[in-house]
Design a protein around this motif. Structure first.
Motif, mmCIF file in Angstrom:
data_model
loop_
_atom_site.group_PDB
_atom_site.id
_atom_site.type_symbol
_atom_site.label_atom_id
_atom_site.label_comp_id
_atom_site.label_asym_id
_atom_site.label_seq_id
_atom_site.Cartn_x
_atom_site.Cartn_y
_atom_site.Cartn_z
ATOM 1 N N GLN A 1 -43.777 -43.569 48.180
ATOM 2 C CA GLN A 1 -43.743 -44.831 48.916
ATOM 3 C C GLN A 1 -45.152 -45.277 49.280
ATOM 4 O OE1 GLN A 1 -40.918 -45.325 52.165
ATOM 5 N NE2 GLN A 1 -39.768 -43.569 51.388
ATOM 6 N N ALA A 2 -45.978 -44.326 49.721
ATOM 7 C CA ALA A 2 -47.351 -44.666 50.099
ATOM 8 C C ALA A 2 -48.126 -45.200 48.896
ATOM 9 C CB ALA A 2 -48.046 -43.439 50.676
ATOM 10 N N VAL A 3 -47.925 -44.607 47.720
ATOM 11 C CA VAL A 3 -48.602 -45.083 46.504
ATOM 12 C C VAL A 3 -48.201 -46.527 46.219
ATOM 13 C CG1 VAL A 3 -48.712 -44.802 43.998
ATOM 14 C CG2 VAL A 3 -48.891 -42.801 45.490
ATOM 15 N N CYS A 4 -46.908 -46.832 46.363
ATOM 16 C CA CYS A 4 -46.435 -48.189 46.091
ATOM 17 C C CYS A 4 -47.023 -49.188 47.096
ATOM 18 C CB CYS A 4 -44.912 -48.237 46.140
ATOM 19 S SG CYS A 4 -44.119 -47.348 44.797
ATOM 20 N N LEU A 5 -47.003 -48.821 48.357
ATOM 21 C CA LEU A 5 -47.529 -49.733 49.371
ATOM 22 C C LEU A 5 -49.029 -49.940 49.210
ATOM 23 C CD1 LEU A 5 -45.482 -48.500 52.461
ATOM 24 C CD2 LEU A 5 -45.158 -50.619 51.168
ATOM 25 N N GLN A 6 -49.747 -48.875 48.840
ATOM 26 C CA GLN A 6 -51.180 -49.014 48.610
ATOM 27 C C GLN A 6 -51.468 -49.902 47.402
ATOM 28 O OE1 GLN A 6 -52.424 -44.952 48.279
ATOM 29 N NE2 GLN A 6 -52.036 -44.499 50.432
ATOM 30 N N SER A 7 -50.664 -49.744 46.338
ATOM 31 C CA SER A 7 -50.872 -50.584 45.155
ATOM 32 C C SER A 7 -50.553 -52.040 45.472
ATOM 33 C CB SER A 7 -49.998 -50.089 43.999
ATOM 34 O OG SER A 7 -48.620 -50.343 44.242
ATOM 35 N N TRP A 8 -49.531 -52.257 46.294
ATOM 36 C CA TRP A 8 -49.163 -53.605 46.720
ATOM 37 C C TRP A 8 -50.320 -54.236 47.508
ATOM 38 C CZ3 TRP A 8 -43.627 -54.570 49.038
ATOM 39 C CH2 TRP A 8 -43.398 -55.953 49.135
#
Length: 438
Positions: A308-315
């Motif tokens: 989830q953190a990877v997705c939010l950071q990429s966003w």
């Protein structure tokens, strides 16, 4: 609107010799056996083949992408069944026009001949207009053949669908497009000035659309070149056809489904392919960022909490960089998710707990876990018997936290993958202690 084509040239109309007919019109099929592709519906065991063999043709909705034969097949069906062929488009036809069509069909019927009414883009008609076809279909005034590029389940009325059979037409594959190119070369009486790889590139440019291919072939055949063109030279002269993609329609949902399932199936290459297909089609990268984050929650969950953190950071990176640079961050999130351990245990636990909450929504918590800020509440037994977990040697009291009288629910069942393997070990430990202390 022409779709599929025939190798037999038609005779030009009188007086029209000075105006060359388009290649697509010259190659229009004269019989169903000349149609390229769609064997799954036109073959002897296909639904149309069976209808024609039995002499019982019913109303039909053709659903498929552009350039695969919807109009052509409808016209040929009228020829096969000796019905008058009438073609209208939902884009240009209003209620007064429909009334005239139905009146003409009634007159034709009174004279002993039926009418095959072909309605292109039938999904463009509103509900009332679609309902207007029903009585004329039921009394035999018309045999309706509709064509749509949109999913009939979403765009057409149930009443109309119940009176017609939906047949799905498929985009043409490279072998079928090659057969069409050969027919075109025979009609033109010359080979295309292309190398083998360039010829394949031309077929790919058509993207499964036969009509688009013939338009491209007509352009290429008009060139005068000394040596066959290679793919680079062809690409410099021709504009690649835009991929079929509707950000609010059926293609949108099909492609996001393909992306999601590729991630769930741990295939980073397929996931990247569908991700970039959507970007090339003009999809909003923010929509993809939201859906990719959902995949992390739904299909990976606690097996890799970092997902989830990877997705939010990429966003967030996309929001800072914008397109096209920020799209790379989203692509890297897609790769991470595809290779992450998968678990929907948290998602399933949430749904199971919600279901239990709906069934027992009035049950109060047990009194021993309620606070007693007043003397009256203490007299009522609030907080009585509560065991402070930190006072236990192992930090676990094993008390019941479900409503009194409610069977203990088991909702979260972690898998033996990724970080959830550790969570399962902890959960099993607490289950063992709870059993000992109860």
């Amino acid at each position: 609107m022409a779709d599929l084509f025939d190798q037999t040239p038609a005779t030009p109309d009188q007086g029209a010799a000075a105006t060359p007919r388009p290649l697509a019109d010259r190659l229009r099929p004269r019989a169903l056996t000349d149609v390229i592709g769609q064997d799954h519906i036109l073959g002897p065991e296909g639904p149309l083949g069976v209808m024609l063999a039995s002499g019982s043709l019913g109303s039909i909705i053709f659903w498929g992408p552009p350039g695969v034969g919807k109009t052509t097949i409808a016209r040929l069906l009228a020829d096969e069944t000796d019905l008058a062929f009438v073609q209208i488009s939902a884009i240009f036809t209003g209620v007064p026009d429909l009334r005239k069509v139905f009146e003409a069909a009634k007159l034709r019927r009174s004279q002993g001949r039926g009418t095959l009414l072909f309605v292109d883009e039938i999904h463009r008609f509103n509900k009332a207009q679609q309902d207007g076809f029903l009585p004329h279909m039921e009394d035999g005034t018309i045999l309706l053949v509709g064509a749509t590029t949109e999913n009939p389940s979403f765009e057409l009325n149930r009443a109309l669908l119940s009176r017609a059979q939906v047949m799905v037409l498929e985009r043409l594959d490279l072998a079928q497009l090659e057969l069409m190119a050969q027919r075109a070369e025979r009609e033109l009486d010359r080979a295309l000035p292309l190398t083998g790889p360039a010829r394949e590139a031309l077929l790919e440019m058509a993207d499964g659309d036969g009509r688009a291919l013939l338009n491209l072939i007509e352009q290429v055949a008009a060139w005068r070149v000394d040596t066959p063109l290679d793919p680079a030279s062809l690409g410099a002269r021709l504009q690649r056809r835009a991929a079929q993609y509707d950000k609010s329609g059926d293609q949108h949902y099909n492609l996001i489904s393909a992306l999601h399932k590729s991630v769930r199936g741990s295939d980073p290459d397929a996931a990247l392919y569908w991700f970039t297909r959507m970007l090339e089609g003009g999809e909003d990268p923010r929509y993809l960022a939201r859906r990719v984050t959902r995949m992390a929650v739904e299909d990976i969950g606690m097996a890799d909490p970092q997902a989830q953190a990877v997705c939010l950071q990429s966003w967030e990176t996309y929001e800072r960089l914008g397109s096209p640079e920020g799209e790379l961050a989203l692509a890297q999130a897609v790769i991470y998710l595809a290779l992450a351990p998968k678990s929907n245990a948290g998602y399933a636990a949430y749904k199971n707990a919600r279901s239990a909450a709906r069934k027992t929504g009035s049950e109060p918590p047990p009194k021993h876990i309620l606070n007693a800020p007043t003397a009256l509440m203490a007299e009522q037994g609030y907080g009585d018997g509560y065991e402070y977990d930190h006072d236990a040697a192992d930090g676990f009291s094993g008390q019941n936290y479900f409503p009194d009288g409610m069977a203990r629910g088991v909702y979260y069942q972690p898998v033996e993958r990724g970080f959830e393997r550790e969570l399962k070990r902890r959960l099993d430990y607490f289950v063992k202690l709870r059993a000992q202390r109860s």
